[in-house]
Design an enzyme around this catalytic site. Structure first.
Site, short mmCIF file in Angstrom:
data_model
loop_
_atom_site.label_atom_id
_atom_site.label_comp_id
_atom_site.label_asym_id
_atom_site.label_seq_id
_atom_site.Cartn_x
_atom_site.Cartn_y
_atom_site.Cartn_z
N ASN A 1 -0.70 -6.44 -2.56
CA ASN A 1 -1.17 -7.69 -2.52
C ASN A 1 -3.04 -7.60 -1.93
O ASN A 1 -3.26 -8.78 -1.61
CB ASN A 1 -0.92 -6.90 -0.39
CG ASN A 1 0.30 -7.11 -0.50
OD1 ASN A 1 1.97 -7.74 -1.04
ND2 ASN A 1 1.21 -6.15 0.65
N THR A 2 -3.71 -7.46 -2.45
CA THR A 2 -4.74 -7.70 -3.24
C THR A 2 -5.22 -7.98 -5.02
O THR A 2 -5.01 -7.08 -5.12
CB THR A 2 -5.94 -7.10 -2.75
OG1 THR A 2 -6.12 -6.71 -1.49
CG2 THR A 2 -7.63 -6.97 -2.71
N SER B 1 -2.22 -0.98 -3.16
CA SER B 1 -1.57 -2.49 -2.86
C SER B 1 -1.58 -2.96 -3.54
O SER B 1 -2.15 -3.82 -4.35
CB SER B 1 -2.36 -2.82 -1.20
OG SER B 1 -1.61 -3.56 -0.92
N ALA C 1 -1.01 5.10 7.03
CA ALA C 1 -2.02 3.48 7.40
C ALA C 1 -0.53 2.36 7.27
O ALA C 1 0.35 2.26 6.69
CB ALA C 1 -2.69 3.19 5.48
N LYS D 1 -4.89 7.22 -3.22
CA LYS D 1 -3.24 6.44 -2.90
C LYS D 1 -2.93 5.77 -3.81
O LYS D 1 -3.52 4.85 -4.08
CB LYS D 1 -3.44 5.72 -1.72
CG LYS D 1 -1.35 5.46 -1.47
CD LYS D 1 -1.77 5.03 0.16
CE LYS D 1 -0.69 5.13 0.64
NZ LYS D 1 0.30 4.08 2.27
N ASN E 1 5.64 -6.67 3.05
CA ASN E 1 4.44 -7.12 3.49
C ASN E 1 3.63 -7.50 2.30
O ASN E 1 3.33 -6.54 1.12
CB ASN E 1 4.45 -6.02 4.56
CG ASN E 1 2.74 -5.34 3.41
OD1 ASN E 1 1.69 -5.90 3.66
ND2 ASN E 1 3.55 -4.33 3.37
N GLY F 1 9.95 1.46 3.29
CA GLY F 1 11.22 1.78 3.76
C GLY F 1 12.42 3.24 3.47
O GLY F 1 12.04 3.60 2.01
N ASN G 1 2.76 4.65 -2.31
CA ASN G 1 2.76 3.32 -2.22
C ASN G 1 3.89 2.54 -1.79
O ASN G 1 4.06 3.24 -2.38
CB ASN G 1 0.88 2.82 -2.69
CG ASN G 1 0.12 1.31 -1.17
OD1 ASN G 1 0.76 0.79 -0.08
ND2 ASN G 1 -0.59 1.16 -1.19
N PHE H 1 -4.22 -6.66 3.39
CA PHE H 1 -5.86 -5.78 4.16
C PHE H 1 -6.82 -6.59 5.23
O PHE H 1 -7.64 -7.04 5.65
CB PHE H 1 -7.01 -5.31 3.36
CG PHE H 1 -6.25 -4.67 2.30
CD1 PHE H 1 -4.91 -4.12 1.92
CD2 PHE H 1 -7.14 -4.38 1.22
CE1 PHE H 1 -4.72 -2.97 1.32
CE2 PHE H 1 -7.35 -3.48 0.08
CZ PHE H 1 -5.74 -2.60 0.43
#
Length: 361
Positions: free
Chosen positions: A195-196, A193, A77, A227, A126, A281, A256, A130
């Site tokens: 980022n939220t 994630s 994803a 995940k 990043n 990565g 993740n 979302f």
């Protein structure tokens, strides 16, 4: 494609990446490449040629969660957030494509810039947040994608809408589940994630159990996976693995992006200037392998474990399989390796499997 043609395309992409993409805003570069991939199925001669040479080796297929995957290697994803390029990505050789993360409510994501390359590390940071057009819009595209008989297996990754309070997260995930499960081969619940705001707190068992139980029940026969983050402790990983098995989930995706920044080649001031976000990565490879082994040791052999994080080469794919992965995903290396990445892995998988078959005779 043939080995020679593939190497020519790969070398050409390397030149384009160093001369053009590396000097371009990463998100803009992504949209340009994405547009080409999305258009690929509409060019019959080219798409037929690409599909012929990119096709995964049949002997690499595996059946898990009641689904036959044409190969063990797929796309994680994050690349196709809105389910717009499934056909093109399948033509490039990915055996399955996990779209998303999709939220119940459309949202623009975080402010730009929000995607950063760490080229010396073959990594990304990043904090996209979302960004997507919402579950209802994605459902319409997924319905169309499923009509394509040559499509890859489609996973749908769902997350919490930013405007929804953590206390109301379950209802938000359930809205996405009701809209998207009918068109998904499997659902992945993203609670990891960075980022939220508040999302990773959903990995705490007292919040995770009711959430996953509700999604599992609402999804019906569609397999549900969770995940997880690589930043969990061993004890937390064991607990979530036990919970997933207890609830009856189909699997776990390990893992993740990470909030860690240690051991990077990119100078620390540059990394600091990039700010918050998830690192993905090559630097994630070692930790991802550790998490994979931990999860595999905690779940039954029939339980699906999808390995993701730091996968670049066919040898990386094989290492994940040997460590217990049922399926393997990549993403960040796609941006660095170019459009023949999956083709190259499939070619080397085919060669490896033929060697193993000969040795077994």
């Amino acid at each position: 494609m043939s080995g020679i043609a593939e190497r020519i395309v790969h070398a050409g992409y390397g030149v384009v990446f160093r001369g053009v993409f590396a000097n371009m805003d990463p998100e803009r570069a992504h949209h340009l490449a994405f547009g080409v991939i999305r258009a690929l199925p509409s060019i019959p001669v080219l798409s037929g040629l690409v599909e012929r040479y990119s096709r995964p080796p049949a002997q690499d297929g595996v059946t898990t969660m009641g689904i036959h995957f044409p190969s063990r290697f797929g796309l994680a994803a994050g690349f196709d957030k809105d389910a717009r390029a499934i056909g093109g990505l399948g033509l490039l050789g990915f055996g399955h494509v996990e779209v998303g993360t999709i939220t119940a409510k459309a949202q623009p994501g975080n402010d730009r810039p929000r995607l950063f390359r760490l080229i010396p590390d073959r990594a990304l940071i990043n904090r996209m947040g979302f960004n997507n057009h919402g579950a209802a819009a994605a459902a319409r595209r997924l319905e169309r994608a499923r009509r394509n008989p040559g499509r890859p297996v489609i996973g749908v990754n769902i997350g919490k809408s930013r405007v929804v309070d953590v206390a109301d997260a379950t209802d938000d995930y359930l809205e996405s589940t009701r809209l998207l499960a009918p068109f998904a081969d499997y659902l992945a619940v993203n609670v990891s994630s960075p980022n939220t705001p508040g999302l990773r707190g959903l990995q705490e068992l007292d919040q995770l159990r009711p959430l996953l139980s509700a999604v599992h029940d609402a999804a019906g026969r569609v397999p549900v996976l969770v995940k997880i983050a690589p930043d969990l402790t061993d004890e937390q990983i064991d607990a979530i693995a036990g919970l997933a098995v207890d609830i009856g989930l189909a699997g776990i995706i390990a893992n993740n992006t990470t909030i860690e920044r240690s051991g990077l080649t990119t100078p620390a001031p540059e990394v600091e200037a990039m700010g918050a976000g998830g690192l993905s990565g090559a630097p994630l490879a070692a930790r991802s392998l550790d998490v994979l082994r931990r999860v595999r040791a905690a779940v039954p052999s029939s339980f699906c474990v999808i390995a993701v994080g730091g996968v670049t080469t066919e040898a990386d794919v094989q290492a994940r399989i040997e460590a217990g992965a049922t399926l393997v995903q990549g993403y960040t290396a796609f941006l660095y390796e170019g459009p023949t990445w999956a083709t190259r892995i499939n070619r080397l998988r085919r060669r490896r499997l033929r060697r193993e078959a000969r040795a077994a005779r």
